[in-house]
Write a protein that holds these residues in place. Structure first.
Motif, PDB file in Angstrom:
ATOM      1  N   THR A  84      76.769 -90.924  52.587  1.00  0.00           N
ATOM      2  CA  THR A  84      78.165 -90.772  52.171  1.00  0.00           C
ATOM      3  C   THR A  84      78.943 -89.838  53.089  1.00  0.00           C
ATOM      4  O   THR A  84      80.174 -89.831  53.056  1.00  0.00           O
ATOM      5  CB  THR A  84      78.232 -90.235  50.732  1.00  0.00           C
ATOM      6  N   VAL A  85      78.234 -89.032  53.881  1.00  0.00           N
ATOM      7  CA  VAL A  85      78.925 -88.121  54.799  1.00  0.00           C
ATOM      8  C   VAL A  85      79.729 -88.899  55.831  1.00  0.00           C
ATOM      9  O   VAL A  85      80.801 -88.452  56.267  1.00  0.00           O
ATOM     10  CB  VAL A  85      77.896 -87.191  55.481  1.00  0.00           C
ATOM     11  N   LYS A  86      79.249 -90.073  56.207  1.00  0.00           N
ATOM     12  CA  LYS A  86      79.904 -90.848  57.252  1.00  0.00           C
ATOM     13  C   LYS A  86      80.983 -91.782  56.708  1.00  0.00           C
ATOM     14  O   LYS A  86      81.631 -92.484  57.476  1.00  0.00           O
ATOM     15  CB  LYS A  86      78.851 -91.673  58.003  1.00  0.00           C
ATOM     16  N   VAL A  87      81.153 -91.815  55.385  1.00  0.00           N
ATOM     17  CA  VAL A  87      82.172 -92.685  54.799  1.00  0.00           C
ATOM     18  C   VAL A  87      83.555 -92.117  55.093  1.00  0.00           C
ATOM     19  O   VAL A  87      83.827 -90.943  54.834  1.00  0.00           O
ATOM     20  CB  VAL A  87      81.964 -92.818  53.278  1.00  0.00           C
ATOM     21  N   LYS A  88      84.436 -92.941  55.621  1.00  0.00           N
ATOM     22  CA  LYS A  88      85.769 -92.482  55.992  1.00  0.00           C
ATOM     23  C   LYS A  88      86.799 -92.782  54.911  1.00  0.00           C
ATOM     24  O   LYS A  88      87.518 -91.910  54.466  1.00  0.00           O
ATOM     25  CB  LYS A  88      86.187 -93.128  57.316  1.00  0.00           C
ATOM     26  N   LYS A  89      86.877 -94.028  54.477  1.00  0.00           N
ATOM     27  CA  LYS A  89      87.877 -94.390  53.475  1.00  0.00           C
ATOM     28  C   LYS A  89      87.285 -94.225  52.083  1.00  0.00           C
ATOM     29  O   LYS A  89      86.793 -95.175  51.464  1.00  0.00           O
ATOM     30  CB  LYS A  89      88.364 -95.817  53.700  1.00  0.00           C
ATOM     31  N   ARG A  90      87.332 -93.015  51.583  1.00  0.00           N
ATOM     32  CA  ARG A  90      86.697 -92.698  50.308  1.00  0.00           C
ATOM     33  C   ARG A  90      87.344 -93.395  49.108  1.00  0.00           C
ATOM     34  O   ARG A  90      86.638 -93.802  48.192  1.00  0.00           O
ATOM     35  CB  ARG A  90      86.690 -91.183  50.106  1.00  0.00           C
ATOM     36  N   PRO A  91      88.682 -93.530  49.035  1.00  0.00           N
ATOM     37  CA  PRO A  91      89.260 -94.233  47.882  1.00  0.00           C
ATOM     38  C   PRO A  91      88.760 -95.666  47.740  1.00  0.00           C
ATOM     39  O   PRO A  91      88.598 -96.159  46.614  1.00  0.00           O
ATOM     40  CB  PRO A  91      90.767 -94.196  48.159  1.00  0.00           C
ATOM     41  N   PHE A  92      88.514 -96.340  48.877  1.00  0.00           N
ATOM     42  CA  PHE A  92      88.022 -97.720  48.811  1.00  0.00           C
ATOM     43  C   PHE A  92      86.666 -97.769  48.122  1.00  0.00           C
ATOM     44  O   PHE A  92      86.437 -98.592  47.229  1.00  0.00           O
ATOM     45  CB  PHE A  92      87.930 -98.296  50.226  1.00  0.00           C
ATOM     46  N   TRP A  93      85.763 -96.877  48.520  1.00  0.00           N
ATOM     47  CA  TRP A  93      84.431 -96.881  47.921  1.00  0.00           C
ATOM     48  C   TRP A  93      84.452 -96.327  46.502  1.00  0.00           C
ATOM     49  O   TRP A  93      83.596 -96.676  45.680  1.00  0.00           O
ATOM     50  CB  TRP A  93      83.468 -96.091  48.798  1.00  0.00           C
ATOM     51  N   CYS A  94      85.419 -95.492  46.216  1.00  0.00           N
ATOM     52  CA  CYS A  94      85.607 -95.049  44.841  1.00  0.00           C
ATOM     53  C   CYS A  94      85.977 -96.234  43.951  1.00  0.00           C
ATOM     54  O   CYS A  94      85.458 -96.384  42.838  1.00  0.00           O
ATOM     55  CB  CYS A  94      86.693 -93.980  44.790  1.00  0.00           C
ATOM     56  N   GLY A  95      86.878 -97.093  44.435  1.00  0.00           N
ATOM     57  CA  GLY A  95      87.230 -98.297  43.693  1.00  0.00           C
ATOM     58  C   GLY A  95      86.068 -99.268  43.592  1.00  0.00           C
ATOM     59  O   GLY A  95      85.883 -99.917  42.554  1.00  0.00           O
ATOM     60  N   ILE A  96      85.273 -99.379  44.669  1.00  0.00           N
ATOM     61  CA  ILE A  96      84.083-100.236  44.621  1.00  0.00           C
ATOM     62  C   ILE A  96      83.122 -99.753  43.533  1.00  0.00           C
ATOM     63  O   ILE A  96      82.519-100.549  42.803  1.00  0.00           O
ATOM     64  CB  ILE A  96      83.380-100.253  45.991  1.00  0.00           C
ATOM     65  N   GLY A  97      82.991 -98.441  43.409  1.00  0.00           N
ATOM     66  CA  GLY A  97      82.132 -97.896  42.360  1.00  0.00           C
ATOM     67  C   GLY A  97      82.607 -98.279  40.977  1.00  0.00           C
ATOM     68  O   GLY A  97      81.799 -98.603  40.091  1.00  0.00           O
ATOM     69  N   MET A  98      83.926 -98.288  40.769  1.00  0.00           N
ATOM     70  CA  MET A  98      84.458 -98.675  39.469  1.00  0.00           C
ATOM     71  C   MET A  98      84.284-100.170  39.204  1.00  0.00           C
ATOM     72  O   MET A  98      84.129-100.589  38.056  1.00  0.00           O
ATOM     73  CB  MET A  98      85.926 -98.281  39.371  1.00  0.00           C
ATOM     74  N   VAL A  99      84.294-100.975  40.259  1.00  0.00           N
ATOM     75  CA  VAL A  99      83.998-102.400  40.089  1.00  0.00           C
ATOM     76  C   VAL A  99      82.543-102.579  39.668  1.00  0.00           C
ATOM     77  O   VAL A  99      82.222-103.410  38.797  1.00  0.00           O
ATOM     78  CB  VAL A  99      84.294-103.166  41.389  1.00  0.00           C
ATOM     79  N   PHE A 100      81.635-101.784  40.253  1.00  0.00           N
ATOM     80  CA  PHE A 100      80.237-101.798  39.836  1.00  0.00           C
ATOM     81  C   PHE A 100      80.121-101.439  38.357  1.00  0.00           C
ATOM     82  O   PHE A 100      79.387-102.077  37.597  1.00  0.00           O
ATOM     83  CB  PHE A 100      79.425-100.814  40.676  1.00  0.00           C
ATOM     84  N   THR A 174      76.463 -98.943  35.641  1.00  0.00           N
ATOM     85  CA  THR A 174      77.531 -97.970  35.391  1.00  0.00           C
ATOM     86  C   THR A 174      77.187 -96.622  36.004  1.00  0.00           C
ATOM     87  O   THR A 174      78.082 -95.892  36.451  1.00  0.00           O
ATOM     88  CB  THR A 174      77.790 -97.811  33.891  1.00  0.00           C
ATOM     89  N   GLY A 175      75.901 -96.277  36.033  1.00  0.00           N
ATOM     90  CA  GLY A 175      75.485 -95.027  36.663  1.00  0.00           C
ATOM     91  C   GLY A 175      75.767 -95.021  38.154  1.00  0.00           C
ATOM     92  O   GLY A 175      76.216 -94.015  38.712  1.00  0.00           O
ATOM     93  N   ILE A 176      75.519 -96.155  38.819  1.00  0.00           N
ATOM     94  CA  ILE A 176      75.825 -96.260  40.251  1.00  0.00           C
ATOM     95  C   ILE A 176      77.323 -96.106  40.488  1.00  0.00           C
ATOM     96  O   ILE A 176      77.763 -95.376  41.382  1.00  0.00           O
ATOM     97  CB  ILE A 176      75.323 -97.604  40.799  1.00  0.00           C
ATOM     98  N   GLY A 177      78.107 -96.793  39.672  1.00  0.00           N
ATOM     99  CA  GLY A 177      79.555 -96.698  39.819  1.00  0.00           C
ATOM    100  C   GLY A 177      80.080 -95.302  39.564  1.00  0.00           C
ATOM    101  O   GLY A 177      80.970 -94.816  40.279  1.00  0.00           O
ATOM    102  N   ASN A 178      79.526 -94.621  38.560  1.00  0.00           N
ATOM    103  CA  ASN A 178      79.965 -93.255  38.263  1.00  0.00           C
ATOM    104  C   ASN A 178      79.656 -92.305  39.417  1.00  0.00           C
ATOM    105  O   ASN A 178      80.439 -91.396  39.715  1.00  0.00           O
ATOM    106  CB  ASN A 178      79.289 -92.763  36.981  1.00  0.00           C
TER     107      ASN A 178
END
Length: 364
Positions: A84-100, A174-178
């Motif tokens: 996760t340190v190398k992730v640049k667009k954090r809001p995108f992956w935050c939304g992906i987590g909520m889709v999960f 849901t745990g992965i998404g959270n």
């Protein structure tokens, strides 16, 4: 490239009308609303425990194993934390987590459509109140209409392992998404707030986290007053021991709300267009780095972890959180069921009482 980093959109699609939303306040609005909706899922599931035990034929011990799927998934996520340190667009992956998380919630409602309800299918309706009191017994020698179709040979209830496994996988998703939501969402908010505003903005996220569980209890109370097959009249009400509330309805409701608010979250830029935030300073430092070795040292995970563990304030706060979870998780999870059985009230009412008590304490 630098302008694209501060523009809303995905890939080359960066429309001008959308750039007015690239602000901290708009992000806080969506992030806070998602936090409220996400906070509903755990308390809603907690309100459904007694109903789930009757539906799947399990005991409280198995229910605890079921609820642990969320924590197991988050612990396994720790192995991917360095990435996760190398992730640049954090809001995108935050939304992906909520889709999960939304997919997991949809999955948790599937057993209603797949496995059915043996105790309802094998039950013979009667108007005799004495017989009604004896319904739901396995291996009954005094009642001909006992639930033999839902019982094993030794007289115990048959466990719906297929439905239970589906719900467990849903809880794990849901745990992965959270994990994605808190890891990326909080860091993005902190980096784009600046040192002066960061504590205030982070405190607002915890306020939203306190509101969500109350709505989860209230939604659970409403669903439990509805029969498991909405629109069908079983001939008895919630006070009857045969009653099973519509435990599955709340999961797709929460999941749909999560998807609706998480999709706009994905469109936020890599960093907000401000010059006095941590994110902007990091970009300037990255531009001034002279070599790839310096960049590698800055992004190294293990040295950063060692520095963090040497911070006494962080370590003590970490252990404090652990002891808090030990004390609260069991109590908070089973409080609706405890109120239901201890005070002999309906499941819907116990959910409402648990939510009201929590709201009053939070307000004070």
């Amino acid at each position: 490239m630098s302008s694209r980093e501060t523009q809303c959109g995905l890939g080359p699609w960066r429309p001008k009308f959308m750039q007015i939303f690239a602000s901290k306040k708009v992000y806080m609005l969506f992030y806070g609303l998602i936090g409220i909706i996400k906070g509903m899922q755990y308390t809603y599931l907690s309100a459904m425990l007694s109903t789930l035990e009757r539906k799947f034929g399990i005991k409280s011990k198995e229910t605890a194993y079921l609820m642990s799927g969320n924590e197991i998934a988050q612990i396994l996520f720790l192995f991917f934390l360095p990435l996760t340190v190398k992730v640049k667009k954090r809001p995108f992956w935050c939304g992906i987590g909520m889709v999960f998380t939304a997919l997991g919630l949809y999955m948790m409602a599937l057993p209603h459509f797949i496995t059915g309800y043996n105790q309802l299918d094998t039950m013979v309706k009667t108007e005799n109140k004495v017989d009604l009191a004896k319904q739901g017994l396995c291996g009954s020698n005094v009642h001909l209409n006992s639930l033999e179709g839902a019982c094993a040979e030794d007289g115990s209830r048959v466990v719906d392992w297929l439905g239970l496994g589906i719900v467990f996988l849903g809880v794990a998703m849901t745990g992965i998404g959270n994990s994605l939501f808190w890891c990326f969402g909080m860091v993005y908010l902190d980096d784009n707030s600046g040192k002066d505003n960061s504590p205030f903005m982070l405190s607002l996220t915890f306020v939203f986290r306190l509101i969500g569980p109350t709505f989860g209890y209230l939604l659970g109370a409403k669903c439990l007053t509805t029969y498991v097959y909405p629109g069908e009249d079983p001939g008895y009400d919630e006070s009857d021991p045969r009653w099973i509330g519509a435990w599955w309805i709340g999961f797709p409701i929460i999941a749909t709300l999560l998807i609706l608010f998480s999709l706009p979250l994905m469109l936020f830029p890599q960093r907000l267009p401000k010059t006095d935030t941590d994110a902007s300073r990091d970009m300037k430092e990255a531009d001034n780095l002279l070599s790839a070795t310096q960049k590698k040292e800055r992004d190294a995970f293990l040295p950063a972890l060692k520095r963090l563990l040497s911070n006494k304030l962080y370590v003590w706060n970490f252990f404090s959180s652990i002891f808090y979870v030990f004390a609260f998780m069991g109590f908070g999870t089973f409080i609706p069921k405890y109120i239901e059985y201890q005070f002999r009230i309906r499941a819907s009412r116990s959910s409402g009482v648990a939510g009201s008590a929590g709201t009053a304490a939070k307000a004070i």
